[in-house]
Each structure stands twice: as structure tokens, then as C-alpha cells.
Design an enzyme around this catalytic site. Structure first.
Site, PDB file in Angstrom:
ATOM      1  N   GLY A  90       0.821  -1.208   0.000  1.00 43.31           N
ATOM      2  CA  GLY A  90       0.000   0.000   0.000  1.00 43.31           C
ATOM      3  C   GLY A  90       0.854   1.256   0.000  1.00 43.31           C
ATOM      4  O   GLY A  90       2.087   1.191  -0.110  1.00 43.31           O
TER       5      GLY A  90
ATOM      6  N   GLY B  71      -3.922  -2.119  -2.540  1.00 38.89           N
ATOM      7  CA  GLY B  71      -2.514  -1.855  -2.866  1.00 38.89           C
ATOM      8  C   GLY B  71      -2.152  -2.480  -4.206  1.00 38.89           C
ATOM      9  O   GLY B  71      -2.972  -3.123  -4.855  1.00 38.89           O
TER      10      GLY B  71
ATOM     11  N   ALA C 244      -0.660   0.314  13.072  1.00 40.34           N
ATOM     12  CA  ALA C 244      -0.984   1.576  12.392  1.00 40.34           C
ATOM     13  C   ALA C 244      -2.424   1.925  12.740  1.00 40.34           C
ATOM     14  O   ALA C 244      -3.364   1.422  12.138  1.00 40.34           O
ATOM     15  CB  ALA C 244      -0.808   1.430  10.879  1.00 40.34           C
TER      16      ALA C 244
ATOM     17  N   TYR D  75     -14.607   1.622  10.012  1.00 40.54           N
ATOM     18  CA  TYR D  75     -13.155   1.883  10.097  1.00 40.54           C
ATOM     19  C   TYR D  75     -12.786   2.295  11.522  1.00 40.54           C
ATOM     20  O   TYR D  75     -11.883   1.730  12.133  1.00 40.54           O
ATOM     21  CB  TYR D  75     -12.811   2.987   9.107  1.00 40.54           C
ATOM     22  CG  TYR D  75     -11.354   3.375   9.030  1.00 40.54           C
ATOM     23  CD1 TYR D  75     -10.392   2.492   8.540  1.00 40.54           C
ATOM     24  CD2 TYR D  75     -10.937   4.659   9.401  1.00 40.54           C
ATOM     25  CE1 TYR D  75      -9.058   2.877   8.434  1.00 40.54           C
ATOM     26  CE2 TYR D  75      -9.609   5.047   9.285  1.00 40.54           C
ATOM     27  CZ  TYR D  75      -8.674   4.156   8.804  1.00 40.54           C
ATOM     28  OH  TYR D  75      -7.354   4.549   8.687  1.00 40.54           O
TER      29      TYR D  75
HETATM   30  P1  NAD Z   1      -3.520   1.732   1.405  1.00 39.15           P
HETATM   31  O1  NAD Z   1      -4.897   1.359   1.006  1.00 39.15           O
HETATM   32  O2  NAD Z   1      -2.617   2.324   0.371  1.00 39.15           O
HETATM   33  O3  NAD Z   1      -2.752   0.492   2.027  1.00 39.15           O
HETATM   34  C1  NAD Z   1      -3.390  -0.530   2.736  1.00 39.15           C
HETATM   35  C2  NAD Z   1      -2.828  -1.859   2.270  1.00 39.15           C
HETATM   36  O4  NAD Z   1      -3.412  -2.923   3.044  1.00 39.15           O
HETATM   37  C3  NAD Z   1      -3.143  -2.158   0.795  1.00 39.15           C
HETATM   38  O5  NAD Z   1      -1.971  -2.528   0.103  1.00 39.15           O
HETATM   39  C4  NAD Z   1      -4.140  -3.317   0.870  1.00 39.15           C
HETATM   40  O6  NAD Z   1      -4.103  -4.162  -0.265  1.00 39.15           O
HETATM   41  C5  NAD Z   1      -3.708  -3.992   2.169  1.00 39.15           C
HETATM   42  N1  NAD Z   1      -4.747  -4.824   2.780  1.00 39.15           N
HETATM   43  C6  NAD Z   1      -6.027  -4.480   3.088  1.00 39.15           C
HETATM   44  N2  NAD Z   1      -6.674  -5.520   3.644  1.00 39.15           N
HETATM   45  C7  NAD Z   1      -5.786  -6.555   3.702  1.00 39.15           C
HETATM   46  C8  NAD Z   1      -5.860  -7.891   4.169  1.00 39.15           C
HETATM   47  N3  NAD Z   1      -6.977  -8.392   4.702  1.00 39.15           N
HETATM   48  N4  NAD Z   1      -4.753  -8.681   4.074  1.00 39.15           N
HETATM   49  C9  NAD Z   1      -3.603  -8.185   3.546  1.00 39.15           C
HETATM   50  N5  NAD Z   1      -3.476  -6.930   3.087  1.00 39.15           N
HETATM   51  C10 NAD Z   1      -4.555  -6.116   3.153  1.00 39.15           C
HETATM   52  O7  NAD Z   1      -3.661   2.724   2.653  1.00 39.15           O
HETATM   53  P2  NAD Z   1      -2.560   3.566   3.448  1.00 39.15           P
HETATM   54  O8  NAD Z   1      -2.917   4.984   3.369  1.00 39.15           O
HETATM   55  O9  NAD Z   1      -1.201   3.129   3.059  1.00 39.15           O
HETATM   56  O10 NAD Z   1      -2.841   3.085   4.949  1.00 39.15           O
HETATM   57  C11 NAD Z   1      -2.036   2.111   5.570  1.00 39.15           C
HETATM   58  C12 NAD Z   1      -2.396   1.998   7.041  1.00 39.15           C
HETATM   59  O11 NAD Z   1      -2.199   3.253   7.680  1.00 39.15           O
HETATM   60  C13 NAD Z   1      -3.850   1.599   7.280  1.00 39.15           C
HETATM   61  O12 NAD Z   1      -3.906   0.693   8.373  1.00 39.15           O
HETATM   62  C14 NAD Z   1      -4.510   2.909   7.648  1.00 39.15           C
HETATM   63  O13 NAD Z   1      -5.611   2.714   8.499  1.00 39.15           O
HETATM   64  C15 NAD Z   1      -3.383   3.653   8.348  1.00 39.15           C
HETATM   65  N6  NAD Z   1      -3.566   5.101   8.283  1.00 39.15           N
HETATM   66  C16 NAD Z   1      -3.262   5.803   7.143  1.00 39.15           C
HETATM   67  C17 NAD Z   1      -3.450   7.175   7.109  1.00 39.15           C
HETATM   68  C18 NAD Z   1      -3.084   8.016   5.911  1.00 39.15           C
HETATM   69  O14 NAD Z   1      -3.254   9.236   5.943  1.00 39.15           O
HETATM   70  N7  NAD Z   1      -2.553   7.451   4.853  1.00 39.15           N
HETATM   71  C19 NAD Z   1      -3.993   7.844   8.221  1.00 39.15           C
HETATM   72  C20 NAD Z   1      -4.314   7.091   9.341  1.00 39.15           C
HETATM   73  C21 NAD Z   1      -4.083   5.728   9.372  1.00 39.15           C
END
Ligand code: NAD
Ligand code: UDP
Length: 310
Positions: free
Chosen positions: A11, A37, A114, A145
């Protein structure tokens, strides 16, 4: 050489974490089911120290050999994604966190969750400090969420207290940068392609709601410092520079030199009115604070989006 498993490693944030850990001398396993991702995010990391395993982490996680760190990043993260994938979001936050904790316990590894500023919901305390319990609608559309992450924090603390597992919880505030999906629906990856195509920027509500945006490089530095610290309580990591969404749209129009106008759509249900991290704990305990100003981070992000198929 530490050996580290990153769930959600394909991701946006997961791929940046993998890259950072490889540079720090870790052997890295990215585990991801590619729900939101893509392997394109990690193609450039291919080397002997890096492995990708396609796996849904809501199922039992098998991993041969020793593991020193488990970083649990798997979860849909944009409101558009988690509204379209409500059950998967609940399952990866609840069952996926349980499986990742189970692996960490088995391997005697350090575990990092995270988590998110969404645990504060539509906050009644501003800025948000870690001791604020939040204001979340459990049955609203964002509840899938927010409540999954609140459960994830609760089970992480339970593994820490009951099993004495070395755990860390990072509450990530809105983060942006290269490798965000152009269509993931979040404000910055929505606005930049719109501005680059001279199309109207779609602001929800009257644009007076606020957010505080952190550049991915700063965030990853903060998360790494937390990972190697002795701190076990949840910690905010984000940029306290707060702005309205209308100001964000205007800044993006200016940074891209776009001719776009702004159009207004209805505000989504339960959209938080304000959000700003109190980062006193990160400053004091990790010696961390963000360094990249918004316009500089946006310029780097715009360059990346220019190379994408918009
Ligand atoms: P993203 O969607 O780019 O990445 C999430 C990844 O998790 C993806 O690659 C997806 O394929 C994978 N995934 C989802 N469900 C899965 C499963 N059951 N098994 C295996 N892989 C799985 O999102 P991101 O922005 O990179 O967020 C990553 C983490 O950071 C998340 O947990 C999110 O809650 C947290 N987060 C992100 C932000 C932000 O601003 N980007 C803010 C707060 C929290
Ligand atoms: N937003 C917007 N237009 C868009 C996408 C988002 O006005 O095309 C708003 C959204 O309603 C919210 C803010 O921008 O008030 C940040 O949204 P994002 O999805 O990036 O993050 P979150 O709501 O999870 O903080």
C-alpha cells in the site's frame, strides 16, 4: 540483521515503510492481498533482503524463521475504500490485528499497530491529545473503520498487558505523498489530478472543515522512532499545521498553476469538522517533529502524479 514483516506492505504507507526499513538494514517481508494496494508500489524494492507474500491477513499468518518486528498496516484507509469495503475493513482491523499479534507473540517480536486519528471521530476536544477518548458514531458509515481501529488498539493493549508483548500504537493523522492512488478519493489525491487536468476541484461541504496534512517522509521517520522506543501507549504522529479544505484546494491550484475552479458537493455523513494532532508526546519522547512544509511536500507529490495515468 533484523527481520521484519509489514502487513499492507504493497500500500501507500506500507511500501514507504518497507523502503525505509530496507535502508536501515532490515530484511523485509511485505504481506498484502492487494485489496487496495499494488505490486507497482514495491517493484523497485526487489532485492535479496526483500520478499513479497500475497496473503489475506484475516486468515492465519504462517511465516517460517525468526521475525523481530511485525508492523500491521493492512487496512483500507480512504473513506471511499472503507465505505465500499465495510466487511473487509472490519475484518482486517479485528481478525487481521488478532492474527498479526498472534504471529508477533509466537516469534517474540515487537508489534506496531498503524492506528488513526479516526479513533477520535468527530472530536469535541481540539487539538486532539492522546488521552482524549473520542466521539465516534459506531453505527454510522465511518464506524466500520473507526471501530475496527478502536478494537485493534484495545486488543493490542491486551496483548501488551496480558502477554507482556512489546507493542506500539501509532495514531496516524492525514498523510500524503507519492504512491497514493489517484482514485482513492482522499482530498489530496482527488485534488491534484483534478488540478493537473484543469477540472473543477470537488470540495465537500462549504470547505470550512479542517485537516492537518503530514508529508510521508516525516511520518515514516516518526513511526520508526516509535518502533525502536520503549513507549507502549498510543502516540499521535502527524503535522499540526491545520488548514481548511478550501484552503487546501486553493493551495493545490496555486502549486500546480492550474486554471481549475472549486465546486461544492454535499458533506459526507459524520465527516469530522476539525482535526489537528497534539504532538507534545512525540516531541518529548521521540524527539520528533515534522520538517517538510506543505508546499514542498505538495510539489513532490504533484511531480509523482504527473507521471501517473490520470
Ligand atoms: P492503502 O490502502 O494504500 O494500504 C493498505 C494496504 O493494506 C493495501 O496494500 C491493501 O491491499 C492492504 N490490505 C487491506 N486488507 C488486507 C488484508 N486483509 N490482508 C492483507 N493486506 C490487506 O492505505 P494507506 O494509506 O497506506 O494506509 C495504511 C495503514 O495506515 C492503514 O492501516 C490505515 O488505516 C493507516 N492510516 C493511514 C493514514 C493516511 O493518511 N494514509 C492515516 C491514518 C491511518
Ligand atoms: N474532501 C473533499 N473533496 C474530495 C475528497 C475529500 O472536500 O474530493 C474532504 C472530506 O470531506 C474531508 C477532507 O476533505 O472533509 C479530508 O478527506 P480525506 O478523505 O482526505 O480524509 P479524512 O476525511 O479521512 O480525514
Amino acid at each position: 540483521m533484523p527481520r521484519t514483516l509489514v502487513t499492507g506492505g504493497a500500500g501507500f504507507l506500507g511500501s514507504h515503510i518497507c523502503e525505509y526499513l530496507l535502508k536501515k538494514g532490515h530484511q523485509v517481508i511485505a504481506m498484502d492481498n492487494l485489496l487496495t494496494g499494488t505490486v507497482a508500489n514495491i517493484e523497485h524494492l526487489q532485492c535479496e533482503e526483500f520478499n513479497f507474500i500475497k496473503h489475506n491477513v484475516t486468515e492465519y499468518i504462517y511465516c517460517a524463521g525468526s521475525i523481530d518486528y511485525v508492523l500491521h498496516f493492512a487496512s483500507p484507509a480512504s473513506p471511499k475504500d472503507y465505505l465500499e469495503l465495510p466487511i473487509q475493513t472490519l475484518k482486517v482491523g479485528a481478525l487481521g490485528t488478532h492474527k498479526a499479534l498472534g504471529l508477533a507473540l509466537e516469534k517474540k517480536a515487537t508489534f506496531l499497530l498503524a492506528s488513526t486519528s479516526e479513533v477520535y471521530g468527530d472530536p469535541k476536544v481540539h487539538p486532539q491529545k492522546e488521552d482524549y477518548w473520542g466521539h465516534v458514531n459506531p453505527v454510522g458509515p465511518r464506524g466500520v473503520y473507526d471501530e475496527a481501529k478502536r478494537f485493534a488498539e484495545a486488543i493490542t493493549m491486551a496483548y501488551h498487558r496480558y502477554h507482556a508483548l512489546d507493542t506500539k500504537i501509532v495514531r496516524i493523522f492525514n498523510t500524503y505523498g507519492p504512491r497514493m492512488r489517484p482514485k482513492d478519493g482522499r482530498a489530496i489525491p482527488a485534488f491534484i489530478p483534478q488540478a493537473l487536468k484543469n477540472q473543477p476541484l470537488t470540495v465537500f461541504g462549504d470547505g470550512s472543515q479542517t485537516r492537518s496534512f503530514c508529508y510521508v517522509k516525516d511520518l515514516i521517520d516518526g513511526i520508526y522512532r516509535l518502533l525502536v522506543s520503549d513507549y507502549h501507549e498510543p502516540m499521535n504522529v502527524g503535522n499540526p499545521y491545520e488548514m481548511t479544505i478550501k484552503e487546501l484546494a486553493e493551495t493545490i491550484i496555486q502549486v500546480t498553476g492550474s486554471k481549475s475552479e472549486i465546486i461544492y458537493y454535499p458533506l459526507p455523513v459524520d465527516d469530522p469538522k476539525v482535526r489537528q494532532p497534539d504532538i507534545a508526546a512525540a516531541k518529548k519522547i521521540l524527539g520528533w517533529e515534522p520538517r517538510v512544509p506543505l508546499e514542498e511536500g505538495l510539489r513532490g507529490t504533484v511531480e509523482w502524479f504527473k507521471q501517473q495515468d490520470l
